[in-house]
Scaffold this active site. Structure first.
Site, PDB file in Angstrom:
ATOM      1  N   SER A 168       0.804  -1.220   0.000  1.00  0.00           N
ATOM      2  CA  SER A 168       0.000   0.000   0.000  1.00  0.00           C
ATOM      3  C   SER A 168       0.837   1.270   0.000  1.00  0.00           C
ATOM      4  O   SER A 168       0.337   2.347  -0.327  1.00  0.00           O
ATOM      5  CB  SER A 168      -0.927   0.023   1.216  1.00  0.00           C
ATOM      6  OG  SER A 168      -0.187  -0.068   2.421  1.00  0.00           O
ATOM      7  N   ASP A 211      -3.991   7.939   7.727  1.00  0.00           N
ATOM      8  CA  ASP A 211      -4.779   6.984   8.494  1.00  0.00           C
ATOM      9  C   ASP A 211      -3.818   6.290   9.469  1.00  0.00           C
ATOM     10  O   ASP A 211      -2.657   6.665   9.567  1.00  0.00           O
ATOM     11  CB  ASP A 211      -5.562   6.010   7.597  1.00  0.00           C
ATOM     12  CG  ASP A 211      -4.678   5.070   6.775  1.00  0.00           C
ATOM     13  OD1 ASP A 211      -3.485   4.898   7.121  1.00  0.00           O
ATOM     14  OD2 ASP A 211      -5.164   4.493   5.789  1.00  0.00           O
ATOM     15  N   HIS A 243      -0.793   4.820   7.238  1.00  0.00           N
ATOM     16  CA  HIS A 243      -0.214   5.435   6.046  1.00  0.00           C
ATOM     17  C   HIS A 243       0.019   6.931   6.205  1.00  0.00           C
ATOM     18  O   HIS A 243      -0.826   7.627   6.792  1.00  0.00           O
ATOM     19  CB  HIS A 243      -1.120   5.187   4.835  1.00  0.00           C
ATOM     20  CG  HIS A 243      -1.425   3.754   4.589  1.00  0.00           C
ATOM     21  ND1 HIS A 243      -2.590   3.154   5.045  1.00  0.00           N
ATOM     22  CD2 HIS A 243      -0.713   2.786   3.967  1.00  0.00           C
ATOM     23  CE1 HIS A 243      -2.581   1.864   4.692  1.00  0.00           C
ATOM     24  NE2 HIS A 243      -1.453   1.621   4.053  1.00  0.00           N
TER      25      HIS A 243
END
Length: 356
Positions: A39, A331, A334
């Protein structure tokens, strides 16, 4: 023309020529960015697969061009995008599985990364995402498509001169080895043995990329993963401080990746592998936030900032911050776009500029 005016004109012309030449050289030295990973660099591939680990909904992407979610796990652009721009290429790297793009878009950059994946196949199985071997298969498919589109000679030149950007490994530890629901690897290996197990996978992966034509490789190191908001939230006994065990594991693993890079540079003719290590610069932003204009480092911007990511970070939360530029994290797992920019710029100037 007066001498002074001639002097200024000549100076301007030379400056313009040098800037133009430098820009052309940057574009020519790295004609494409080819991305593998999780990610940290997934630009939207998970949108196209059956997994709950997605971010193609608000408020993700709210600071992206057009203010819309793309599947990037941030409020805006991520490192793959910034690195592409720094090399004089496009400002964003398209996801290979995004139906909005075709092979002509992929000629200067393409992303095969999948949020939630890792070097270990067992890691990708946790959230049903794309395993590393399948990312490689997509790359092989891309090679064939690029050769059909550009011709063998031109495509091979791009593939050999492209920068291969690799960023993964955090999930192998946090979502697999240390997970309270995934006990297989921790019962098989000590953490040092698991690090060595992963390094073996990385070595095989890089050797395969080499056989497929890759020569310029940026191998991403792990961040201070013990300082991610999610890990701090669950570190109740430690006063919600960074989990030093996880940070130490990250530093140890990065050291092993550096040794591997040196080994492959000695063994494989024509290859250049560099370790792009984000650990130090990100830890500095977390521990000395005022140096970078940050205000909040332990909580993320989205929702309460304690544990939300993916579907829990959504438009219905009344707690999401207004100004993400004040936060290191978007978040609980991240970074914000601003943090991504700072880290990417540092890595480019300190490490990747040798490819310019």
């Amino acid at each position: 023309m007066a001498p002074s005016a001639l002097h200024h004109f000549t100076h301007f012309f030379l400056l313009f020529f040098l800037v133009t030449l430098q820009s052309t050289y940057i574009a020519a030295s790295v004609p494409a960015i080819i991305v593998f990973g999780d990610s940290s660099v997934d630009t939207g591939n998970n949108n196209a697969i059956a997994t709950i680990l997605r971010s193609n909904f608000e408020p993700y992407g709210r600071d992206f061009d057009g203010g819309k979610p793309t599947g990037r796990f941030s409020n805006g652009r991520i490192p793959a995008d910034f690195i592409s721009e720094f090399f004089g290429l496009k400002k964003t790297v398209p996801a290979y599985l995004d139906p909005l793009y075709n092979v002509s878009d992929f000629a200067t950059g393409v992303c095969f990364a999948s949020a939630g994946t890792g070097y270990d196949n067992a890691t990708s199985a946790v959230l049903s995402v794309i395993p590393l071997w399948k990312e490689v298969n997509y790359y092989k498919e891309y090679q064939a498509r690029l050769r059909d589109y550009l011709g063998e000679q031109k495509a091979n030149k791009i593939l050999s001169e492209a920068l291969y950007l690799i960023s993964m490994g955090t999930n192998d530890f946090l979502e697999n080895y240390y997970s309270t629901t995934q006990r297989t690897r921790s019962s098989q290996f000590t953490v040092k043995q698991y690090q060595d197990f992963l390094v073996g996978i990385v070595k095989g992966f890089l050797e395969e990329l080499y056989e497929l034509g890759a020569r310029k490789i940026s191998l991403g190191g792990l961040p201070p993963m013990g300082c991610l908001p999610l890990e701090r939230t669950t570190n109740i006994m430690g006063g919600n401080a960074c989990v030093e065990e996880y940070n130490n594991v990250a530093m140890q693993f990065n050291s092993k990746l550096k040794d591997l890079s040196d080994q492959l540079n000695d063994e494989l003719p024509g290859i250049k592998v560099v370790l792009s290590n984000p650990y130090g610069i990100l830890l500095k932003a977390i521990t000395q936030p005022s140096l970078y204009g940050f205000v909040e480092t332990s909580r993320a911007c989205c929702a309460t900032g304690r544990f939300e990511m993916g579907f829990m970070c959504n438009q219905f939360s009344p707690f999401t911050c207004i100004d993400a530029t004040k936060y290191v994290f978007w978040d609980s797992f991240h970074p914000t776009e601003r943090t991504n920019n700072i880290v990417s710029r540092y890595v480019f100037k300190k490490i990747l500029n040798q490819f310019v």
